[in-house]
Write a protein that holds these residues in place. Structure first.
Motif, mmCIF file in Angstrom:
data_model
loop_
_atom_site.group_PDB
_atom_site.id
_atom_site.type_symbol
_atom_site.label_atom_id
_atom_site.label_comp_id
_atom_site.label_asym_id
_atom_site.label_seq_id
_atom_site.Cartn_x
_atom_site.Cartn_y
_atom_site.Cartn_z
ATOM 1 N N ILE A 78 0.847 -1.189 0.000
ATOM 2 C CA ILE A 78 0.000 0.000 0.000
ATOM 3 C C ILE A 78 0.884 1.241 0.000
ATOM 4 N N TYR A 79 0.648 2.130 -0.962
ATOM 5 C CA TYR A 79 1.428 3.369 -1.039
ATOM 6 C C TYR A 79 0.622 4.438 -1.762
ATOM 7 N N SER A 80 1.157 5.650 -1.755
ATOM 8 C CA SER A 80 0.531 6.780 -2.432
ATOM 9 C C SER A 80 1.443 7.239 -3.558
ATOM 10 N N GLU A 81 0.853 7.636 -4.654
ATOM 11 C CA GLU A 81 1.620 8.215 -5.763
ATOM 12 C C GLU A 81 2.197 9.574 -5.361
ATOM 13 N N LYS A 82 1.524 10.216 -4.409
ATOM 14 C CA LYS A 82 1.980 11.525 -3.925
ATOM 15 C C LYS A 82 3.118 11.305 -2.937
ATOM 16 N N LYS A 83 4.100 12.150 -2.956
ATOM 17 C CA LYS A 83 5.248 12.048 -2.044
ATOM 18 C C LYS A 83 4.932 12.793 -0.748
ATOM 19 N N ILE A 84 3.969 12.271 -0.005
ATOM 20 C CA ILE A 84 3.498 12.921 1.209
ATOM 21 C C ILE A 84 4.198 12.371 2.444
ATOM 22 N N MET B 217 -2.630 13.488 10.062
ATOM 23 C CA MET B 217 -1.815 14.633 10.446
ATOM 24 C C MET B 217 -0.620 14.724 9.512
ATOM 25 N N ASN B 218 -0.162 15.949 9.291
ATOM 26 C CA ASN B 218 1.064 16.095 8.518
ATOM 27 C C ASN B 218 2.266 15.876 9.436
ATOM 28 N N SER B 219 3.464 16.056 8.936
ATOM 29 C CA SER B 219 4.685 15.824 9.726
ATOM 30 C C SER B 219 4.791 16.744 10.933
ATOM 31 N N ASP B 220 4.116 17.889 10.874
ATOM 32 C CA ASP B 220 4.129 18.841 11.991
ATOM 33 C C ASP B 220 2.989 18.568 12.974
ATOM 34 N N LEU B 221 2.335 17.423 12.815
ATOM 35 C CA LEU B 221 1.226 16.982 13.669
ATOM 36 C C LEU B 221 0.019 17.913 13.612
ATOM 37 N N LYS B 222 -0.173 18.548 12.483
ATOM 38 C CA LYS B 222 -1.343 19.401 12.257
ATOM 39 C C LYS B 222 -2.388 18.584 11.493
ATOM 40 N N ASP B 223 -3.650 18.741 11.884
ATOM 41 C CA ASP B 223 -4.742 18.008 11.255
ATOM 42 C C ASP B 223 -4.839 18.416 9.788
ATOM 43 N N LEU B 224 -4.455 17.510 8.915
ATOM 44 C CA LEU B 224 -4.431 17.812 7.496
ATOM 45 C C LEU B 224 -4.612 16.514 6.714
ATOM 46 N N ALA B 225 -5.558 16.512 5.786
ATOM 47 C CA ALA B 225 -5.765 15.335 4.941
ATOM 48 C C ALA B 225 -4.527 15.146 4.069
ATOM 49 N N LEU B 226 -4.021 13.922 4.034
ATOM 50 C CA LEU B 226 -2.817 13.636 3.264
ATOM 51 C C LEU B 226 -3.157 13.178 1.852
ATOM 52 N N ASP B 227 -3.846 12.054 1.766
ATOM 53 C CA ASP B 227 -4.238 11.470 0.493
ATOM 54 C C ASP B 227 -5.432 10.567 0.785
ATOM 55 N N ASP C 176 7.409 9.900 2.148
ATOM 56 C CA ASP C 176 7.455 9.870 0.686
ATOM 57 C C ASP C 176 6.373 8.982 0.081
ATOM 58 N N GLY C 177 5.195 8.988 0.710
ATOM 59 C CA GLY C 177 4.041 8.265 0.187
ATOM 60 C C GLY C 177 3.984 6.797 0.575
ATOM 61 N N LYS C 178 4.967 6.322 1.350
ATOM 62 C CA LYS C 178 4.994 4.903 1.752
ATOM 63 C C LYS C 178 4.938 4.778 3.254
ATOM 64 N N VAL C 179 4.363 3.684 3.744
ATOM 65 C CA VAL C 179 4.326 3.422 5.182
ATOM 66 C C VAL C 179 5.726 3.021 5.620
ATOM 67 N N SER C 180 6.328 3.828 6.491
ATOM 68 C CA SER C 180 7.675 3.526 6.964
ATOM 69 C C SER C 180 7.679 2.868 8.331
ATOM 70 N N GLU C 181 6.573 3.001 9.067
ATOM 71 C CA GLU C 181 6.516 2.435 10.419
ATOM 72 C C GLU C 181 5.052 2.280 10.844
ATOM 73 N N VAL C 182 4.797 1.275 11.683
ATOM 74 C CA VAL C 182 3.471 1.082 12.261
ATOM 75 C C VAL C 182 3.631 1.230 13.765
ATOM 76 N N LEU C 183 2.833 2.122 14.331
ATOM 77 C CA LEU C 183 2.880 2.371 15.767
ATOM 78 C C LEU C 183 1.582 1.912 16.411
ATOM 79 N N PRO C 184 1.420 1.522 17.622
ATOM 80 C CA PRO C 184 2.434 1.582 18.660
ATOM 81 C C PRO C 184 3.446 0.476 18.506
#
Length: 172
Positions: free
Chosen positions: A85-91, A115-125, A164-172
Motif C-alpha cells: 500500500i502506497y501513495s503516488e503523492k510524495k506525502i 496529520m502532517n509531519s508537523d502533527l497538524k490536522d491535514l488530509a494527506l491522500d 514519501d508516500g509509503k508506510v515507513s513504520e506502524v505504531l504503537p
C-alpha cells in the motif's frame, strides 16, 4: 388568603416540575469513547461490556499485555508489506486508525485521523487513507483482553507513519 396559598402552591409546583427534567449529557461516558454512527459502523457489531455490567471500554494499555494480536505487531507489518500500500503523492505524515475490539475479538467502530509531519490536522491522500482503513479492517487476529479473569472490550489504534508516500513504520 386563599389566593396567596394557590399562588404559593403554583410556585412550588412549577419549581419542582422544572427540577424533575432529566439531564441528558452530550458527552460520552468516558473520555475518548467512540459513539455508534449508523453511517460508519456495522449494525451487527456490539460491545460486550455493558451486558456484563461494565459501563465502559478499556484502552489498549490497560491490563498486563498491551498489544493483543496473533503474531504480534510483526504479523501486521509483514501483511502490510505484502499488500504494498502506497501513495503516488510524495506525502509525509501520520494516519491513525482507532477502533474497538470487543470481548470476542471482533473489531468495529473504526475512526480515522490524519496529520502532517508537523502533527497538524491535514488530509494527506484520501485514497491512501481509504486503503489503510480497509487494510486495518481486514486484520482478523485481534484477541480479547482479559482483566481479572474477565474478557473486556478495549480500544486499539494503529498509526501508520508515512514518508514519501509509503508506510515507513506502524505504531504503537
Amino acid at each position: 388568603m386563599t389566593k396567596a396559598v394557590y399562588l404559593l402552591l403554583l410556585f412550588f409546583f412549577t419549581l419542582f416540575s422544572c427540577q424533575a427534567e432529566k439531564n441528558v449529557s452530550k458527552y460520552p461516558d468516558t473520555v475518548g469513547d467512540i459513539s455508534f454512527d449508523e453511517k460508519l459502523d456495522e449494525a451487527g457489531f456490539e460491545k460486550c461490556g455493558k451486558g456484563k455490567g461494565i459501563p465502559f471500554s478499556f484502552q489498549y494499555y490497560h491490563g498486563p499485555k498491551m498489544f493483543l494480536y496473533k503474531g504480534e505487531k510483526i504479523a501486521i507489518v509483514e501483511k502490510l508489506k505484502k499488500e504494498n500500500i502506497y501513495s503516488e503523492k510524495k506525502i509525509n505524515g501520520y494516519i491513525t486508525v482507532r477502533f474497538l475490539v470487543n470481548c470476542e475479538g471482533k473489531t468495529g467502530m473504526f475512526r480515522l485521523k490524519h496529520m502532517n509531519s508537523d502533527l497538524k490536522d491535514l488530509a494527506l491522500d484520501e485514497e491512501l487513507e481509504n486503503k489503510l482503513l480497509k487494510f486495518t479492517k481486514s486484520l482478523n487476529g485481534w484477541m480479547p483482553k482479559e482483566i481479572e479473569g474477565l474478557k473486556v472490550d478495549y480500544y486499539q489504534y494503529l498509526t501508520y507513519k508515512i514518508e514519501d508516500g509509503k508506510v515507513s513504520e506502524v505504531l504503537p
